[in-house]
Design a protein around this motif. Structure first.
Motif, PDB file in Angstrom:
ATOM      1  N   PHE A 339       0.856  -1.182   0.000  1.00 31.50           N
ATOM      2  CA  PHE A 339       0.000   0.000   0.000  1.00 31.50           C
ATOM      3  C   PHE A 339       0.895   1.235   0.000  1.00 31.50           C
ATOM      4  O   PHE A 339       1.685   1.438   0.925  1.00 31.50           O
ATOM      5  N   LYS A 340       0.780   2.057  -1.044  1.00 27.83           N
ATOM      6  CA  LYS A 340       1.673   3.210  -1.186  1.00 27.83           C
ATOM      7  C   LYS A 340       1.467   4.257  -0.086  1.00 27.83           C
ATOM      8  O   LYS A 340       2.407   4.908   0.352  1.00 27.83           O
ATOM      9  N   ASN A 341       0.207   4.440   0.326  1.00 24.74           N
ATOM     10  CA  ASN A 341      -0.118   5.513   1.259  1.00 24.74           C
ATOM     11  C   ASN A 341       0.049   5.034   2.695  1.00 24.74           C
ATOM     12  O   ASN A 341      -0.898   4.588   3.346  1.00 24.74           O
ATOM     13  N   GLY A 342       1.283   5.131   3.191  1.00 24.33           N
ATOM     14  CA  GLY A 342       1.608   4.653   4.524  1.00 24.33           C
ATOM     15  C   GLY A 342       2.025   5.788   5.429  1.00 24.33           C
ATOM     16  O   GLY A 342       1.246   6.693   5.737  1.00 24.33           O
ATOM     17  N   SER A 343       3.298   5.784   5.809  1.00 22.58           N
ATOM     18  CA  SER A 343       3.774   6.735   6.822  1.00 22.58           C
ATOM     19  C   SER A 343       3.714   8.183   6.368  1.00 22.58           C
ATOM     20  O   SER A 343       3.475   9.083   7.186  1.00 22.58           O
ATOM     21  N   LEU A 344       3.934   8.450   5.086  1.00 22.76           N
ATOM     22  CA  LEU A 344       3.889   9.847   4.632  1.00 22.76           C
ATOM     23  C   LEU A 344       2.486  10.423   4.808  1.00 22.76           C
ATOM     24  O   LEU A 344       2.326  11.604   5.153  1.00 22.76           O
ATOM     25  N   THR A 345       1.474   9.608   4.588  1.00 22.68           N
ATOM     26  CA  THR A 345       0.101  10.063   4.810  1.00 22.68           C
ATOM     27  C   THR A 345      -0.154  10.272   6.297  1.00 22.68           C
ATOM     28  O   THR A 345      -0.796  11.260   6.695  1.00 22.68           O
ATOM     29  N   ARG A 346       0.337   9.359   7.128  1.00 20.38           N
ATOM     30  CA  ARG A 346       0.180   9.555   8.572  1.00 20.38           C
ATOM     31  C   ARG A 346       0.890  10.829   9.037  1.00 20.38           C
ATOM     32  O   ARG A 346       0.388  11.563   9.885  1.00 20.38           O
ATOM     33  N   GLU A 347       2.057  11.096   8.459  1.00 19.96           N
ATOM     34  CA  GLU A 347       2.784  12.318   8.828  1.00 19.96           C
ATOM     35  C   GLU A 347       2.031  13.573   8.390  1.00 19.96           C
ATOM     36  O   GLU A 347       2.012  14.586   9.092  1.00 19.96           O
ATOM     37  N   ARG A 348       1.404  13.524   7.227  1.00 21.18           N
ATOM     38  CA  ARG A 348       0.638  14.684   6.759  1.00 21.18           C
ATOM     39  C   ARG A 348      -0.506  14.994   7.723  1.00 21.18           C
ATOM     40  O   ARG A 348      -0.737  16.157   8.086  1.00 21.18           O
ATOM     41  N   LEU A 349      -1.230  13.978   8.177  1.00 24.65           N
ATOM     42  CA  LEU A 349      -2.326  14.196   9.123  1.00 24.65           C
ATOM     43  C   LEU A 349      -1.794  14.615  10.489  1.00 24.65           C
ATOM     44  O   LEU A 349      -2.425  15.428  11.181  1.00 24.65           O
ATOM     45  N   ARG A 350      -0.653  14.092  10.873  1.00 21.93           N
ATOM     46  CA  ARG A 350      -0.038  14.534  12.132  1.00 21.93           C
ATOM     47  C   ARG A 350       0.233  16.032  12.080  1.00 21.93           C
ATOM     48  O   ARG A 350      -0.051  16.771  13.037  1.00 21.93           O
ATOM     49  N   ASN A 351       0.779  16.490  10.970  1.00 22.22           N
ATOM     50  CA  ASN A 351       1.117  17.913  10.842  1.00 22.22           C
ATOM     51  C   ASN A 351      -0.133  18.799  10.811  1.00 22.22           C
ATOM     52  O   ASN A 351      -0.162  19.875  11.412  1.00 22.22           O
ATOM     53  N   ARG A 352      -1.178  18.330  10.137  1.00 20.18           N
ATOM     54  CA  ARG A 352      -2.375  19.169   9.979  1.00 20.18           C
ATOM     55  C   ARG A 352      -3.310  19.095  11.174  1.00 20.18           C
ATOM     56  O   ARG A 352      -3.925  20.095  11.559  1.00 20.18           O
ATOM     57  N   CYS A 353      -3.413  17.896  11.775  1.00 17.20           N
ATOM     58  CA  CYS A 353      -4.421  17.696  12.827  1.00 17.20           C
ATOM     59  C   CYS A 353      -3.841  17.661  14.238  1.00 17.20           C
ATOM     60  O   CYS A 353      -4.590  17.711  15.210  1.00 17.20           O
ATOM     61  N   ALA A 354      -2.518  17.521  14.348  1.00 17.55           N
ATOM     62  CA  ALA A 354      -1.922  17.382  15.686  1.00 17.55           C
ATOM     63  C   ALA A 354      -0.717  18.291  15.862  1.00 17.55           C
ATOM     64  O   ALA A 354       0.166  18.001  16.681  1.00 17.55           O
ATOM     65  N   GLY A 355      -0.659  19.370  15.098  1.00 19.15           N
ATOM     66  CA  GLY A 355       0.413  20.348  15.265  1.00 19.15           C
ATOM     67  C   GLY A 355       1.800  19.784  15.066  1.00 19.15           C
ATOM     68  O   GLY A 355       2.773  20.281  15.641  1.00 19.15           O
ATOM     69  N   GLY A 356       1.908  18.750  14.237  1.00 17.25           N
ATOM     70  CA  GLY A 356       3.219  18.157  13.963  1.00 17.25           C
ATOM     71  C   GLY A 356       3.738  17.268  15.080  1.00 17.25           C
ATOM     72  O   GLY A 356       4.892  16.834  15.034  1.00 17.25           O
TER      73      GLY A 356
END
Length: 536
Positions: A339-356
């Motif tokens: 599955f291509k959408n792994g950690s980079l997607t989790r990092e994007r949501l971390r940055n947007r939804c959890a202040g990084g």
């Protein structure tokens, strides 16, 4: 690179011919790692002018690696091991793994040369004229779309090809590569005496003869019938017509001992003439061995891409994912899903939804309930492999598409959605929970206990963690130990019973099965809807 530790007793070597480097690990009979070493192709063999271990053609689709580079790397690696003090006379058995889907084309007469290697000269000097195709197609190649369509049409469609060979036609798979080679490089193909996978090519170097492909790697070619363990005549005919079976040889179980090392290794490096060569396999089957998966287990590597390895008793091949013959027990199977959408997607949501902040991300998971009040999310930042979809799609408890969620709900929607997808597609290939089932989690995100708790709850089995760096290389060494004469008659797991155990990380919540069995059914329906709305 580690120097050789103090040696006592016998050694077992595992090699890994990966895309960018050649690696080796030596273990003793007690499974202690005694030595590790590697040769990096770009920096240590600059004369081949590779980038990332490969050459990319002008079309951007053709990707190859020089066969002679791998040969020269093996020369160099053994010299480095000798300088580090490894006593090759104590090596009882060796095996290896290699990048899957690469193919090597041996020139007429190469077999005689392999059998007459002289210890006073290096391998690369003696084998430089032994390849009808000098640059070998590798797994990154995507130039065979036309050949894939032909192969599928020849057997009745993509689903039928998957049913026979474990996978629909993929451009990197060897069957379509052979088809292209026969058509576009007819002269070189006509001068070919044997076609190897990179794994069986590497085994041939040690054996001094053409090595058989093993079932595990051969089932990544779109040519092997994964149930009969024989070449599919319809696939062979579509790929290259009469004569291909002779060029490929007869595949063998992955635990097969092919013979002893050739006199070259005895004379040049001091190997024992009784050192066994155990069949080499692909890097993915070797990783399954390195992680010591057993029936009912599922391994999840949580990295840039999320990769699943599944031990299967029964195979149900589909248009997505791959089913290979199991390298540990050839009567069973393994599945591979990426599955291509792994950690980079989790990092994007971390940055947007959890202040990084990963702590903020984890807090959101802890503060939201199992099932996320019915909110479901599909997050495909880049076009996904399984399923073939792109974009972000969010749904409420009534299955209505919504444009946004609260930050906490969105974090849980992402993580639950990712793991529901992993479970759904693993089950479609035949995965099922049995008594003693485990999820083995590796990769960067496996260090986050709250992410693991969601994985555990969605799968409804305990999650364990383990350190499996270089799992393919270690798996090759384990397979060498299992194939050694002194292990005759013992199962793979009996031989490795003293290996370090995975560590229990989390167990399922009491409500997990009720919540996620129902949620999985919803997720499957919504995935169909997303795919339908996106269109072809």
């Amino acid at each position: 690179m580690a120097a050789a530790a103090h040696q006592e007793g016998e050694l077992y070597l595992g090699f890994d011919f990966s895309t960018q480097q050649l690696k080796v690990v030596a273990i003793d009979q007690d499974l202690n790692v005694i030595h590790q070493n590697r040769v990096h192709f770009d920096s240590q063999l600059p004369e081949f002018r590779t980038e990332g271990g490969v050459h990319v053609g002008a079309d951007g689709l053709t990707v190859t690696s020089p066969a002679l580079m791998w040969v020269k790397a093996l020369d160099l690696l053994l010299e480095q091991m000798q300088e580090a003090g490894v006593d090759f006379s104590t090596v009882r058995a060796l095996s290896g793994s290699a990048q899957q889907h690469g193919s090597v084309y041996w020139k007429n007469g190469a077999g005689l040369t392999l059998g007459r290697l002289r210890g006073e000269h290096g391998l690369s000097q003696q084998l430089q004229d032994c390849f009808s195709v000098r640059d070998c197609p590798v797994w990154m190649d995507s130039s065979t779309g036309r050949q894939c369509r032909r192969l599928q049409e020849a057997v009745g469609g993509a689903a039928q090809l998957a049913e026979i060979t474990g996978s629909r036609a993929y451009e990197r798979f060897t069957g379509s590569q052979i088809c292209k080679m026969r058509k576009e490089r007819a002269q070189e193909f006509g001068e070919t005496e044997r076609i190897s996978l990179v794994s069986s090519f590497a085994a041939s170097l040690f054996l001094g003869d053409y090595a058989a492909m093993d079932y595990g790697d051969a089932s990544g070619m779109n040519l092997l019938d994964i149930r009969s363990k024989k070449w599919s005549q319809a696939c062979l005919e579509a790929a290259a017509g009469p004569g291909l079976e002779r060029l490929l040889g007869t595949p063998l179980p992955s635990a097969s001992v092919l013979g002893n090392v050739s006199p070259y290794w005895v004379n040049r490096f001091g190997f024992s003439d009784q050192c066994s060569v155990v069949a080499f396999t692909g890097d993915n089957p070797a990783s399954l061995a390195g992680m010591r998966l057993r029936e009912g287990d599922l391994a999840v590597s949580l990295g840039t891409s999320d990769t699943l390895f599944v031990w299967l008793r029964h195979a149900r091949p589909a248009l997505e994912g791959h089913v290979f013959v199991n390298p540990v027990d050839w009567r069973q199977f393994m599945a591979l899903l990426c599955f291509k959408n792994g950690s980079l997607t989790r990092e994007r949501l971390r940055n947007r939804c959890a202040g990084g902040s990963w702590e903020g991300f984890s807090a959101a998971l802890r503060q939201t309930p199992l099932g996320n009040h019915g909110y479901v999310g599909f997050y495909f930042d880049v076009r996904e492999i399984t399923p073939p979809a792109v974009g972000v799609h969010l749904f409420d408890a009534e299955d209505k598409e919504v444009s946004s969620l609260s930050a906490e709900a969105e974090v849980r929607a992402l993580v639950e959605g990712q793991f529901l997808s992993r479970r759904l597609h693993a089950e479609r290939l035949g995965y099922s929970v049995v008594p003693g089932s485990r999820v083995l989690a590796t990769g960067g995100a496996s260090r986050n206990k709250d992410i693991l708790q969601v994985l555990c709850d969605v799968m409804n089995v305990p999650v364990y963690t383990m350190d499996v760096s270089d799992s393919a290389c270690l798996g090759a060494a384990y397979r060498a130990l299992h194939g050694a004469p002194e292990a005759s008659g013992e199962s793979f797991f009996d031989v490795l019973k003293n290996a370090p155990e995975a560590r229990l990380a989390v167990t399922p919540h009491p409500e997990a099965q009720r919540v996620y069995d129902e949620m999985l059914r919803r997720y499957a329906r919504l995935e169909k809807r997303v795919l339908r709305e996106l269109g072809p």
